[in-house]
Design a protein around this motif. Structure first.
Motif, PDB file in Angstrom:
ATOM      1  N   ARG A  12       0.822  -1.217   0.000  1.00  0.00           N
ATOM      2  CA  ARG A  12       0.000   0.000   0.000  1.00  0.00           C
ATOM      3  C   ARG A  12       0.853   1.262   0.000  1.00  0.00           C
ATOM      4  N   ASP A  13       1.870   1.325   0.854  1.00  0.00           N
ATOM      5  CA  ASP A  13       2.679   2.536   0.924  1.00  0.00           C
ATOM      6  C   ASP A  13       3.396   2.794  -0.392  1.00  0.00           C
ATOM      7  N   GLU A  14       3.836   1.733  -1.063  1.00  0.00           N
ATOM      8  CA  GLU A  14       4.512   1.888  -2.349  1.00  0.00           C
ATOM      9  C   GLU A  14       3.535   2.333  -3.423  1.00  0.00           C
ATOM     10  N   ALA A  15       2.314   1.782  -3.379  1.00  0.00           N
ATOM     11  CA  ALA A  15       1.297   2.166  -4.355  1.00  0.00           C
ATOM     12  C   ALA A  15       0.958   3.646  -4.247  1.00  0.00           C
ATOM     13  N   LEU A  16       0.896   4.161  -3.017  1.00  0.00           N
ATOM     14  CA  LEU A  16       0.613   5.584  -2.830  1.00  0.00           C
ATOM     15  C   LEU A  16       1.710   6.444  -3.444  1.00  0.00           C
ATOM     16  N   GLU A  17       2.961   5.997  -3.332  1.00  0.00           N
ATOM     17  CA  GLU A  17       4.064   6.755  -3.924  1.00  0.00           C
ATOM     18  C   GLU A  17       3.987   6.723  -5.454  1.00  0.00           C
ATOM     19  N   VAL A  18       3.627   5.580  -6.018  1.00  0.00           N
ATOM     20  CA  VAL A  18       3.473   5.473  -7.471  1.00  0.00           C
ATOM     21  C   VAL A  18       2.394   6.441  -7.950  1.00  0.00           C
ATOM     22  N   ILE A  19       1.290   6.502  -7.215  1.00  0.00           N
ATOM     23  CA  ILE A  19       0.190   7.409  -7.569  1.00  0.00           C
ATOM     24  C   ILE A  19       0.665   8.862  -7.495  1.00  0.00           C
ATOM     25  N   TRP A  20       1.367   9.201  -6.429  1.00  0.00           N
ATOM     26  CA  TRP A  20       1.865  10.572  -6.273  1.00  0.00           C
ATOM     27  C   TRP A  20       2.781  10.946  -7.435  1.00  0.00           C
ATOM     28  N   ASN A  21       3.705  10.049  -7.773  1.00  0.00           N
ATOM     29  CA  ASN A  21       4.665  10.329  -8.841  1.00  0.00           C
ATOM     30  C   ASN A  21       3.979  10.498 -10.192  1.00  0.00           C
ATOM     31  N   ALA A  22       2.908   9.722 -10.423  1.00  0.00           N
ATOM     32  CA  ALA A  22       2.262   9.709 -11.732  1.00  0.00           C
ATOM     33  C   ALA A  22       1.221  10.817 -11.896  1.00  0.00           C
ATOM     34  N   THR A  23       0.865  11.496 -10.815  1.00  0.00           N
ATOM     35  CA  THR A  23      -0.186  12.521 -10.872  1.00  0.00           C
ATOM     36  C   THR A  23       0.384  13.861 -11.298  1.00  0.00           C
ATOM     37  N   HIS A  24      -0.299  14.487 -12.238  1.00  0.00           N
ATOM     38  CA  HIS A  24       0.144  15.792 -12.744  1.00  0.00           C
ATOM     39  C   HIS A  24       0.119  16.820 -11.607  1.00  0.00           C
ATOM     40  N   PRO A  25       1.076  17.742 -11.584  1.00  0.00           N
ATOM     41  CA  PRO A  25       1.117  18.759 -10.523  1.00  0.00           C
ATOM     42  C   PRO A  25      -0.183  19.538 -10.358  1.00  0.00           C
ATOM     43  N   ASP A  26      -0.963  19.672 -11.430  1.00  0.00           N
ATOM     44  CA  ASP A  26      -2.227  20.406 -11.325  1.00  0.00           C
ATOM     45  C   ASP A  26      -3.252  19.667 -10.478  1.00  0.00           C
ATOM     46  N   PHE A  27      -3.031  18.368 -10.235  1.00  0.00           N
ATOM     47  CA  PHE A  27      -4.025  17.554  -9.530  1.00  0.00           C
ATOM     48  C   PHE A  27      -3.513  17.023  -8.181  1.00  0.00           C
ATOM     49  N   LYS A  28      -2.443  17.623  -7.694  1.00  0.00           N
ATOM     50  CA  LYS A  28      -1.939  17.238  -6.379  1.00  0.00           C
ATOM     51  C   LYS A  28      -1.293  18.452  -5.726  1.00  0.00           C
ATOM     52  N   GLY A  29      -1.093  18.371  -4.433  1.00  0.00           N
ATOM     53  CA  GLY A  29      -0.474  19.487  -3.716  1.00  0.00           C
ATOM     54  C   GLY A  29      -0.285  19.138  -2.255  1.00  0.00           C
ATOM     55  N   PHE A  30      -0.149  20.155  -1.440  1.00  0.00           N
ATOM     56  CA  PHE A  30       0.097  19.962  -0.014  1.00  0.00           C
ATOM     57  C   PHE A  30      -0.998  20.673   0.771  1.00  0.00           C
ATOM     58  N   ALA A  31      -1.617  19.945   1.670  1.00  0.00           N
ATOM     59  CA  ALA A  31      -2.772  20.455   2.412  1.00  0.00           C
ATOM     60  C   ALA A  31      -2.463  21.806   3.062  1.00  0.00           C
ATOM     61  N   GLY A  32      -3.341  22.764   2.796  1.00  0.00           N
ATOM     62  CA  GLY A  32      -3.216  24.079   3.402  1.00  0.00           C
ATOM     63  C   GLY A  32      -2.318  25.047   2.679  1.00  0.00           C
ATOM     64  N   SER A  33      -1.660  24.604   1.590  1.00  0.00           N
ATOM     65  CA  SER A  33      -0.733  25.502   0.903  1.00  0.00           C
ATOM     66  C   SER A  33      -1.467  26.643   0.202  1.00  0.00           C
ATOM     67  N   VAL A  34      -2.714  26.402  -0.227  1.00  0.00           N
ATOM     68  CA  VAL A  34      -3.513  27.434  -0.893  1.00  0.00           C
ATOM     69  C   VAL A  34      -4.469  28.090   0.090  1.00  0.00           C
ATOM     70  N   ASN A  35      -5.155  27.254   0.879  1.00  0.00           N
ATOM     71  CA  ASN A  35      -6.122  27.765   1.841  1.00  0.00           C
ATOM     72  C   ASN A  35      -5.844  27.143   3.210  1.00  0.00           C
ATOM     73  N   PRO A  36      -5.013  27.775   4.017  1.00  0.00           N
ATOM     74  CA  PRO A  36      -4.635  27.210   5.316  1.00  0.00           C
ATOM     75  C   PRO A  36      -5.824  26.907   6.222  1.00  0.00           C
ATOM     76  N   ASP A  37      -6.920  27.641   6.072  1.00  0.00           N
ATOM     77  CA  ASP A  37      -8.075  27.438   6.941  1.00  0.00           C
ATOM     78  C   ASP A  37      -8.844  26.166   6.609  1.00  0.00           C
ATOM     79  N   ALA A  38      -8.524  25.544   5.479  1.00  0.00           N
ATOM     80  CA  ALA A  38      -9.264  24.348   5.047  1.00  0.00           C
ATOM     81  C   ALA A  38      -8.845  23.099   5.820  1.00  0.00           C
ATOM     82  N   TYR A  39      -7.695  23.143   6.486  1.00  0.00           N
ATOM     83  CA  TYR A  39      -7.201  21.972   7.205  1.00  0.00           C
ATOM     84  C   TYR A  39      -6.745  22.376   8.605  1.00  0.00           C
ATOM     85  N   PRO A  40      -6.981  21.518   9.619  1.00  0.00           N
ATOM     86  CA  PRO A  40      -6.476  21.811  10.962  1.00  0.00           C
ATOM     87  C   PRO A  40      -4.949  21.744  10.975  1.00  0.00           C
ATOM     88  N   PRO A  41      -4.304  22.345  11.964  1.00  0.00           N
ATOM     89  CA  PRO A  41      -2.839  22.422  12.001  1.00  0.00           C
ATOM     90  C   PRO A  41      -2.121  21.085  11.834  1.00  0.00           C
TER      91      PRO A  41
END
Length: 203
Positions: free
Chosen positions: A129-158
């Motif tokens: 499972r952990d390896e599959a998640l990395e494969v998915i991350w690597n294969a996903t275009h930058p427009d469809f992935k990111g880091f929680a809160g980087s655009v809207n910090p209020d959308a995620y708890p600390p």
């Protein structure tokens, strides 16, 4: 001090272009302690071709060199740098790249041993499972992935700020944003279908 767990983050032999893409797979990550210290990368490894191995050896004077292994003199961050290994597995020469925390004694040899153990395991060809998640991350275009809160910090708890997030098919809810680590088995399978990869449930 112990090294972060060593983990495979790509499947198969990467091309030179794919190798460089993996070097930048955390582009856009928040500037936090993990990024500054290099621990974001520490322990990650993947397979490369012999041409990529030779290319990287000739790029810069190595930090260290011995038969079948060398380290990059340019550190990624903190005490973490890339180490390259040439390993014969089941009689077949293969080449690998991984990130080591050089402040830990014996880290390059620990990386080598971790690679051998994973690549000779009974399920070596089946991503966990952990390896599959990395494969998915690597294969996903930058427009469809990111880091929680980087655009809207209020959308995620600390405690979720900075975690990797990805767009998924939410069924009737349409496309939704989910933390990568929270993907359900069916979502993982859907995203890997084009690669014909079957994921083992347990890590």
């Amino acid at each position: 001090m112990t090294h972060r767990p060593f983990r495979r983050v790509a499947l198969g032999v990467t091309t030179n272009a794919e190798m460089f893409a993996l070097f930048g797979r955390y582009n856009g990550a928040p500037c936090d302690a993990q990024l500054i210290s290099g621990q974001l990368w520490a322990g990650e490894w993947f397979e490369i071709g012999s041409e990529s191995y030779d290319y990287m050896l000739e790029m810069l004077p190595p930090l260290f060199y011995r038969r079948g292994m060398f380290g990059m003199s340019e550190f990624k961050a903190g005490s973490v740098t890339m180490v390259f290994c040439a390993i014969t597995i089941n009689g077949v020469p293969r080449w690998f790249a991984g990130y080591c925390d050089m402040s830990i004694a014996g880290a390059p040899d620990m990386l080598r041993q971790a690679i051998i153990e994973r690549e000779t395991a009974e399920d070596a060809d089946t991503p966990r499972r952990d390896e599959a998640l990395e494969v998915i991350w690597n294969a996903t275009h930058p427009d469809f992935k990111g880091f929680a809160g980087s655009v809207n910090p209020d959308a995620y708890p600390p405690h979720l700020q900075g975690k990797r997030s990805i767009l998924v098919n939410g069924g009737g809810a349409g496309t939704t944003l989910s933390l990568l680590e929270d993907l359900k088995p069916e979502q993982i399978s859907d995203k890997l279908k084009l690669r014909r990869i079957y994921v083992r449930e347990s890590a």
